[in-house]
Design a protein around this motif. Structure first.
Motif, PDB file in Angstrom:
ATOM      1  N   LYS A  29       0.848  -1.196   0.000  1.00 39.42           N
ATOM      2  CA  LYS A  29       0.000   0.000   0.000  1.00 39.42           C
ATOM      3  C   LYS A  29       0.882   1.243   0.000  1.00 39.42           C
ATOM      4  CE  LYS A  29      -3.868  -2.169   2.317  1.00 39.42           C
ATOM      5  NZ  LYS A  29      -4.842  -2.078   3.373  1.00 39.42           N
ATOM      6  N   PRO A  30       1.334   1.646  -1.181  1.00 37.97           N
ATOM      7  CA  PRO A  30       2.255   2.795  -1.245  1.00 37.97           C
ATOM      8  C   PRO A  30       1.660   4.094  -0.703  1.00 37.97           C
ATOM      9  CG  PRO A  30       1.897   1.823  -3.434  1.00 37.97           C
ATOM     10  CD  PRO A  30       1.078   1.054  -2.463  1.00 37.97           C
ATOM     11  N   LYS A  34       3.282   6.212   2.369  1.00 32.87           N
ATOM     12  CA  LYS A  34       3.657   7.621   2.175  1.00 32.87           C
ATOM     13  C   LYS A  34       3.039   8.487   3.277  1.00 32.87           C
ATOM     14  CE  LYS A  34       5.623  10.149  -1.118  1.00 32.87           C
ATOM     15  NZ  LYS A  34       7.003   9.985  -1.496  1.00 32.87           N
ATOM     16  N   ALA A  35       1.789   8.198   3.634  1.00 30.94           N
ATOM     17  CA  ALA A  35       1.123   8.963   4.695  1.00 30.94           C
ATOM     18  C   ALA A  35       1.843   8.759   6.030  1.00 30.94           C
ATOM     19  CB  ALA A  35      -0.339   8.541   4.804  1.00 30.94           C
ATOM     20  N   ILE A  59       3.490   0.352  14.527  1.00 31.20           N
ATOM     21  CA  ILE A  59       2.165  -0.266  14.397  1.00 31.20           C
ATOM     22  C   ILE A  59       1.099   0.666  14.963  1.00 31.20           C
ATOM     23  CG2 ILE A  59       0.718  -2.182  15.213  1.00 31.20           C
ATOM     24  CD1 ILE A  59       3.258  -3.947  15.006  1.00 31.20           C
ATOM     25  N   GLU A  60       1.391   1.294  16.090  1.00 32.74           N
ATOM     26  CA  GLU A  60       0.437   2.241  16.685  1.00 32.74           C
ATOM     27  C   GLU A  60       0.216   3.441  15.769  1.00 32.74           C
ATOM     28  OE1 GLU A  60       1.982   3.164  20.553  1.00 32.74           O
ATOM     29  OE2 GLU A  60       1.829   1.081  21.218  1.00 32.74           O
ATOM     30  N   ILE A  61       1.295   3.925  15.159  1.00 33.97           N
ATOM     31  CA  ILE A  61       1.171   5.047  14.223  1.00 33.97           C
ATOM     32  C   ILE A  61       0.358   4.627  13.010  1.00 33.97           C
ATOM     33  CG2 ILE A  61       2.485   6.537  12.655  1.00 33.97           C
ATOM     34  CD1 ILE A  61       4.684   6.594  14.835  1.00 33.97           C
ATOM     35  N   LEU A  62       0.589   3.409  12.527  1.00 37.78           N
ATOM     36  CA  LEU A  62      -0.184   2.886  11.393  1.00 37.78           C
ATOM     37  C   LEU A  62      -1.668   2.858  11.715  1.00 37.78           C
ATOM     38  CD1 LEU A  62       2.025  -0.075  10.172  1.00 37.78           C
ATOM     39  CD2 LEU A  62       1.246   1.825   8.790  1.00 37.78           C
ATOM     40  N   GLU A  63      -1.999   2.445  12.930  1.00 31.94           N
ATOM     41  CA  GLU A  63      -3.413   2.394  13.331  1.00 31.94           C
ATOM     42  C   GLU A  63      -4.009   3.804  13.366  1.00 31.94           C
ATOM     43  OE1 GLU A  63      -3.282   0.249  17.009  1.00 31.94           O
ATOM     44  OE2 GLU A  63      -3.101  -1.689  15.990  1.00 31.94           O
ATOM     45  N   SER A  66      -4.487   4.942   9.830  1.00 32.54           N
ATOM     46  CA  SER A  66      -5.599   4.196   9.223  1.00 32.54           C
ATOM     47  C   SER A  66      -6.941   4.757   9.665  1.00 32.54           C
ATOM     48  CB  SER A  66      -5.516   2.719   9.593  1.00 32.54           C
ATOM     49  OG  SER A  66      -4.414   2.121   8.978  1.00 32.54           O
ATOM     50  N   GLN A  67      -7.053   5.106  10.931  1.00 31.77           N
ATOM     51  CA  GLN A  67      -8.310   5.656  11.428  1.00 31.77           C
ATOM     52  C   GLN A  67      -8.586   7.020  10.814  1.00 31.77           C
ATOM     53  OE1 GLN A  67      -7.868   5.677  15.671  1.00 31.77           O
ATOM     54  NE2 GLN A  67      -8.214   3.476  15.865  1.00 31.77           N
ATOM     55  N   GLN A  68      -7.553   7.816  10.632  1.00 30.22           N
ATOM     56  CA  GLN A  68      -7.735   9.156  10.070  1.00 30.22           C
ATOM     57  C   GLN A  68      -8.091   9.098   8.593  1.00 30.22           C
ATOM     58  OE1 GLN A  68      -4.063  11.137  10.923  1.00 30.22           O
ATOM     59  NE2 GLN A  68      -4.537  11.421  13.078  1.00 30.22           N
ATOM     60  N   THR A  69      -7.528   8.129   7.877  1.00 33.05           N
ATOM     61  CA  THR A  69      -7.738   8.076   6.434  1.00 33.05           C
ATOM     62  C   THR A  69      -8.756   7.007   6.037  1.00 33.05           C
ATOM     63  OG1 THR A  69      -5.915   6.520   6.141  1.00 33.05           O
ATOM     64  CG2 THR A  69      -5.406   8.871   5.947  1.00 33.05           C
TER      65      THR A  69
END
Length: 91
Positions: A29-30, A34-35, A59-63, A66-69
C-alpha cells in the motif's frame, strides 16, 4: 534529492524492524506508507519523537493513520417508481 532527505530522516527515527515493516507496507500500500512517512517526518521536525520508533510504535502510528484516512463506504439506494402498464389497463 527529496527522496534522499526523506530516507535519511526515516533512518534516524526508525529502528531496523520498524523500517523493514514500513518497506513491506510500501510494497503493498504505497499511499498508506507515504502517509505514515509524512507523519513520522512531521513528528521528527517538531521534536515529538523521543528516540527511535520501534516496530510496536510504528504499528500504533499505522493504526492512527488508518483511522484518520479510513474511507467510509456508504450505499445509497435510489428507488425509482416504475410505471406498470398493466395497472392502467385494468378498467
Amino acid at each position: 534529492r527529496e527522496a534522499e532527505i526523506r530516507n535519511t530522516i526515516l533512518a534516524q527515527v526508525l529502528d531496523q524492524a520498524a523500517r523493514a515493516r514500513l518497506s513491506n507496507l510500501a510494497l503493498v500500500k504505497p499511499d498508506k506508507a507515504k502517509a505514515v512517512e509524512n507523519y513520522l517526518i512531521q513528528m521528527a521536525r517538531f521534536g515529538q519523537l523521543a528516540g527511535k520508533v520501534s516496530e510496536q510504535g510504528l504499528i500504533e502510528i499505522l493504526e492512527k493513520v488508518s483511522q484518520q484516512t479510513e474511507k467510509k463506504t456508504t450505499v445509497k439506494f435510489n428507488r425509482r417508481k416504475v410505471l406498470d402498464s398493466d395497472e392502467e389497463d385494468d378498467d
